[in-house]
Design an enzyme around this catalytic site. Structure first.
Site, PDB file in Angstrom:
ATOM      1  N   HIS A 256      19.393  29.378 -53.010  1.00 27.06           N
ATOM      2  CA  HIS A 256      19.636  30.817 -52.914  1.00 27.06           C
ATOM      3  C   HIS A 256      20.763  31.169 -51.944  1.00 27.06           C
ATOM      4  CE1 HIS A 256      16.792  30.351 -49.521  1.00 27.06           C
ATOM      5  NE2 HIS A 256      17.369  31.422 -49.002  1.00 27.06           N
ATOM      6  N   ASP A 257      20.895  30.411 -50.859  1.00 28.06           N
ATOM      7  CA  ASP A 257      21.893  30.726 -49.840  1.00 28.06           C
ATOM      8  C   ASP A 257      23.080  29.781 -49.852  1.00 28.06           C
ATOM      9  OD1 ASP A 257      21.081  33.044 -48.568  1.00 28.06           O
ATOM     10  OD2 ASP A 257      19.767  31.998 -47.147  1.00 28.06           O
ATOM     11  N   LYS A 260      26.449  30.487 -48.365  1.00 29.91           N
ATOM     12  CA  LYS A 260      26.711  30.522 -46.927  1.00 29.91           C
ATOM     13  C   LYS A 260      27.662  29.418 -46.479  1.00 29.91           C
ATOM     14  CE  LYS A 260      22.599  32.898 -45.056  1.00 29.91           C
ATOM     15  NZ  LYS A 260      21.347  32.696 -44.299  1.00 29.91           N
ATOM     16  N   HIS A 285      28.014  36.060 -49.321  1.00 28.41           N
ATOM     17  CA  HIS A 285      27.394  34.764 -49.640  1.00 28.41           C
ATOM     18  C   HIS A 285      26.646  34.830 -50.966  1.00 28.41           C
ATOM     19  CE1 HIS A 285      23.542  36.370 -47.978  1.00 28.41           C
ATOM     20  NE2 HIS A 285      22.952  35.388 -48.626  1.00 28.41           N
ATOM     21  N   HIS A 311      19.235  37.800 -54.677  1.00 30.21           N
ATOM     22  CA  HIS A 311      18.067  37.679 -53.791  1.00 30.21           C
ATOM     23  C   HIS A 311      18.075  38.703 -52.648  1.00 30.21           C
ATOM     24  CE1 HIS A 311      20.870  35.014 -51.569  1.00 30.21           C
ATOM     25  NE2 HIS A 311      20.148  35.252 -50.491  1.00 30.21           N
ATOM     26  N   HIS A 312      19.172  39.458 -52.488  1.00 29.72           N
ATOM     27  CA  HIS A 312      19.164  40.550 -51.497  1.00 29.72           C
ATOM     28  C   HIS A 312      19.187  41.936 -52.139  1.00 29.72           C
ATOM     29  CE1 HIS A 312      19.297  38.050 -47.937  1.00 29.72           C
ATOM     30  NE2 HIS A 312      20.317  37.352 -48.433  1.00 29.72           N
ATOM     31  N   ASP A 360      11.973  34.546 -49.104  1.00 25.43           N
ATOM     32  CA  ASP A 360      13.042  34.368 -48.120  1.00 25.43           C
ATOM     33  C   ASP A 360      12.793  35.231 -46.878  1.00 25.43           C
ATOM     34  OD1 ASP A 360      15.545  33.501 -47.102  1.00 25.43           O
ATOM     35  OD2 ASP A 360      16.545  35.273 -47.921  1.00 25.43           O
TER      36      ASP A 360
HETATM   37  P1  C2E Z   1      18.368  35.166 -43.014  1.00 27.20           P
HETATM   38  O1  C2E Z   1      18.348  34.967 -41.537  1.00 27.20           O
HETATM   39  O2  C2E Z   1      17.887  34.028 -43.861  1.00 27.20           O
HETATM   40  O3  C2E Z   1      17.521  36.459 -43.357  1.00 27.20           O
HETATM   41  C1  C2E Z   1      17.167  36.758 -44.660  1.00 27.20           C
HETATM   42  C2  C2E Z   1      16.627  38.157 -44.763  1.00 27.20           C
HETATM   43  O4  C2E Z   1      15.413  38.272 -44.020  1.00 27.20           O
HETATM   44  C3  C2E Z   1      17.535  39.239 -44.193  1.00 27.20           C
HETATM   45  O5  C2E Z   1      18.522  39.592 -45.127  1.00 27.20           O
HETATM   46  C4  C2E Z   1      16.534  40.354 -43.935  1.00 27.20           C
HETATM   47  O6  C2E Z   1      16.207  41.004 -45.149  1.00 27.20           O
HETATM   48  C5  C2E Z   1      15.306  39.614 -43.477  1.00 27.20           C
HETATM   49  N1  C2E Z   1      15.303  39.556 -42.004  1.00 27.20           N
HETATM   50  C6  C2E Z   1      15.662  38.525 -41.221  1.00 27.20           C
HETATM   51  N2  C2E Z   1      15.485  38.833 -39.933  1.00 27.20           N
HETATM   52  C7  C2E Z   1      15.001  40.107 -39.865  1.00 27.20           C
HETATM   53  C8  C2E Z   1      14.607  40.991 -38.813  1.00 27.20           C
HETATM   54  O7  C2E Z   1      14.663  40.656 -37.636  1.00 27.20           O
HETATM   55  N3  C2E Z   1      14.149  42.230 -39.177  1.00 27.20           N
HETATM   56  C9  C2E Z   1      14.055  42.609 -40.475  1.00 27.20           C
HETATM   57  N4  C2E Z   1      13.607  43.839 -40.770  1.00 27.20           N
HETATM   58  N5  C2E Z   1      14.443  41.805 -41.504  1.00 27.20           N
HETATM   59  C10 C2E Z   1      14.886  40.567 -41.199  1.00 27.20           C
HETATM   60  P2  C2E Z   1      19.868  40.277 -44.623  1.00 27.20           P
HETATM   61  O8  C2E Z   1      19.584  41.306 -43.575  1.00 27.20           O
HETATM   62  O9  C2E Z   1      20.594  40.743 -45.839  1.00 27.20           O
HETATM   63  O10 C2E Z   1      20.687  39.144 -43.937  1.00 27.20           O
HETATM   64  C11 C2E Z   1      21.261  38.077 -44.663  1.00 27.20           C
HETATM   65  C12 C2E Z   1      21.695  36.985 -43.751  1.00 27.20           C
HETATM   66  O11 C2E Z   1      22.692  37.495 -42.846  1.00 27.20           O
HETATM   67  C13 C2E Z   1      20.597  36.465 -42.835  1.00 27.20           C
HETATM   68  O12 C2E Z   1      19.844  35.471 -43.510  1.00 27.20           O
HETATM   69  C14 C2E Z   1      21.412  35.904 -41.671  1.00 27.20           C
HETATM   70  O13 C2E Z   1      21.961  34.653 -42.003  1.00 27.20           O
HETATM   71  C15 C2E Z   1      22.554  36.881 -41.568  1.00 27.20           C
HETATM   72  N6  C2E Z   1      22.285  37.941 -40.559  1.00 27.20           N
HETATM   73  C16 C2E Z   1      21.713  39.160 -40.776  1.00 27.20           C
HETATM   74  N7  C2E Z   1      21.686  39.877 -39.640  1.00 27.20           N
HETATM   75  C17 C2E Z   1      22.225  39.102 -38.668  1.00 27.20           C
HETATM   76  C18 C2E Z   1      22.462  39.273 -37.253  1.00 27.20           C
HETATM   77  O14 C2E Z   1      22.173  40.327 -36.660  1.00 27.20           O
HETATM   78  N8  C2E Z   1      23.043  38.251 -36.577  1.00 27.20           N
HETATM   79  C19 C2E Z   1      23.379  37.082 -37.210  1.00 27.20           C
HETATM   80  N9  C2E Z   1      23.937  36.104 -36.486  1.00 27.20           N
HETATM   81  N10 C2E Z   1      23.182  36.873 -38.544  1.00 27.20           N
HETATM   82  C20 C2E Z   1      22.602  37.867 -39.248  1.00 27.20           C
HETATM   83  C1  SIN Z   2      22.488  28.351 -43.983  1.00 25.32           C
HETATM   84  O1  SIN Z   2      22.447  28.999 -42.926  1.00 25.32           O
HETATM   85  O2  SIN Z   2      23.397  27.542 -44.267  1.00 25.32           O
HETATM   86  C2  SIN Z   2      21.411  28.563 -44.989  1.00 25.32           C
HETATM   87  C3  SIN Z   2      20.188  29.055 -44.298  1.00 25.32           C
HETATM   88  C4  SIN Z   2      19.313  29.671 -45.294  1.00 25.32           C
HETATM   89  O3  SIN Z   2      19.037  29.037 -46.321  1.00 25.32           O
HETATM   90  O4  SIN Z   2      18.863  30.826 -45.061  1.00 25.32           O
HETATM   91 FE    FE Z   3      20.708  35.143 -48.419  1.00 29.66          FE
HETATM   92 FE    FE Z   4      17.556  32.420 -46.925  1.00 27.72          FE
END
Ligand code: C2E
Ligand code: SIN
Ligand code: FE
Ligand code: FE
Ligand code: SIN
Length: 417
Positions: A256-257, A260, A285, A311-312, A360
């Site tokens: 799914h990711d 990235k 991504h 997936h988002h 996810d």
């Molecule tokens: P991920 O870390 O795998 O998170 C996947 C999804 O889980 C996020 O999609 C969001 O829907 C949910 N999620 C994760 N952490 C939280 C949280 O603390 N609170 C809430 N309410 N939901 C959460 P999203 O937001 O579309 O983000 C996609 C990806 O973007 C994330 O994958 C992560 O890799 C990155 N990302 C998002 N926000 C941040 C951030 O503030 N800092 C960093 N370094 N990366 C971020």
């Molecule tokens: C990645 O950060 O490369 C993938 C992590 C994930 O599958 O959410």
């Molecule tokens: Fe994703």
């Molecule tokens: Fe993921």
């Protein structure tokens, strides 16, 4: 219904035309399972065999993949399938199919109950005893890859004469069957290449971010399959469809990711909150990952594409990337209210993507990330409930709570290092 004597009345030229027709099938049928089943059906017609099977090599064993039997099929009501059978046995020359696999040579047995004791193989009577069917003649041929690697075995049983009685398979039958075996080889090799390509892609994503990806990917895949199985049970999806879909879902959800890998480390591994600009890069991504798949190539590719891309997306239409052009990432449909790209809504979002979305987020909230701490289970479950009908498909949330115990067991099993 196959006309048993149809092919015995055909000339050799007509049989060859028939064989060429199935060869062209390889290019039109995409689904490997459908294709293999068709190859077995056609192979049986050409040699006029009452029954047949395809076995697949798995390590040092052969596992049955398909079995067809016209005599048995006539005994059950129309539209009903024969009982699902599953067995496997070692690749060794002690069984007929094992011997064909082991020696990579065709084995033609005129009467399985009168095998020369000097031969290494014996007939396995278990299936006949269980079903009451009487096997007589048996023609078995290995399915090899282009480079000669063993992929499986094609087996036909009971060549029928004009009166419908079993007779031995002829030398011509051997030649015809070998054509079908090489077709099956091409189809299987394609399937295995897809599978190994997928495994390489997962490795590649893992190299990029070993801390996060490995266990996350395993958990998301296993959660997704649990949720799907529950949904399939509730919706009474037929077992054969369920088996096929869950196999693809398991692999596709791991990917799914995969997009990235195209995101820079500064963003991917940032310790704090992303700026708006960084987050808009992060969102790419989805479609960057989706572009790695050719959805015309196979059902697995199609599902992988849908999951990476969608997936988002959110059930209520507020997710991303929405209606975009996959090649350029540019908006093709704008939401008149917000002026932003229009998101997909409800069942416009493919089922696999709706499942992976929940799996996810459940896992992301359960985990510590470079940018956030892990949440308590109680908080996560409250959040999932709250998001039902908003971010998530309510039916999928229900299925998730039905199997929560198994989800939590998976979480406990795949622990981050
Ligand atoms: P991920 O870390 O795998 O998170 C996947 C999804 O889980 C996020 O999609 C969001 O829907 C949910 N999620 C994760 N952490 C939280 C949280 O603390 N609170 C809430 N309410 N939901 C959460 P999203 O937001 O579309 O983000 C996609 C990806 O973007 C994330 O994958 C992560 O890799 C990155 N990302 C998002 N926000 C941040 C951030 O503030 N800092 C960093 N370094 N990366 C971020
Ligand atoms: C990645 O950060 O490369 C993938 C992590 C994930 O599958 O959410
Ligand atoms: Fe994703
Ligand atoms: Fe993921
Ligand atoms: C089996 O039915 O046990 C294997 C079939 C075979 O011997 O070819």
């Amino acid at each position: 219904m196959i006309d048993k004597n149809k092919y015995k009345e055909l000339s050799k030229e007509e049989i060859l035309v028939k064989i060429l027709e199935t060869e062209s099938l390889i290019h039109s049928v995409q689904d490997v399972d459908v294709l293999l089943e068709q190859i077995l059906t056609e192979a049986r017609s050409v040699v006029n065999a009452d029954a047949g099977s395809i076995y697949i090599a798995e390590g040092d064993r052969l596992a049955i993949r398909y079995a067809q039997n016209d005599t048995q099929q006539k005994k059950v009501p129309a539209g009903k399938k024969l009982p699902y059978i599953f067995f496997d046995f070692p690749i060794s020359n002690t069984t007929i199919a094992g011997c064909a696999a082991y020696t990579k040579k065709l084995v033609n047995v005129p009467d399985v109950y009168n095998i020369d004791p000097a031969l290494p193989y014996k007939f396995g009577r278990a299936t006949d005893e269980k079903t009451g069917y009487k096997t007589v003649s048996n023609l078995t041929i290995p399915i090899l890859s282009m480079s000669g690697m063993l992929l499986g075995v094609l087996q036909v049983l009971n060549a029928l004469d004009k009166d419908g009685n079993p007779e031995p398979f002829s030398h011509d039958d051997e030649i015809y069957l070998s054509h079908f075996a090489s077709n099956a080889g091409i189809a299987l090799e394609h399937a295995f290449l897809t599978r190994s390509m997928v495994l390489r892609m997962i490795k590649m994503a893992e190299l990029r971010d070993p801390k996060e990806t490995g266990m996350h990917v395993n958990r998301v895949a296993n959660y997704s399959v649990e949720i799907y199985d529950r949904l399939a049970f509730k919706k009474e999806i037929p077992a054969s469809e369920q088996t096929k879909y869950r196999d693809s879902l398991k692999i596709a959800s791991m990917l799914h990711d995969v997009g990235k890998v195209a995101i820079s480390d500064t963003i991917l591994k940032k310790a704090g909150k992303l700026t708006d600009e960084e987050f808009s890069i992060m969102k790419t991504h989805t479609w960057l990952g989706a572009r790695l798949f050719n959805s015309d190539a196979s059902p697995l590719d199609k599902l992988s594409m849908e999951i990476a891309l969608r997936h988002h997306e959110n059930w209520d239409g507020t997710g991303y990337p929405g209606h975009i052009d996959l090649k350029t990432g540019k908006t093709v449909q704008t939401d008149t209210k917000t002026g932003k790209t229009k998101g997909l809504i409800g069942e416009e979002i493919p089922l696999g993507a709706r499942i992976v979305s929940l799996a996810d987020v459940y896992d992301a909230l359960s985990s510590k990330r470079s940018y956030k701490d892990s949440w308590t289970e109680e908080d996560i479950l409250a959040e999932v409930k709250k998001m039902s009908g908003k971010k998530f498909d309510p039916e999928i949330v229900d299925a998730f709570f039905d199997v929560l115990e198994r989800i939590q067991a998976i979480k406990a099993h795949f622990v981050d290092e």
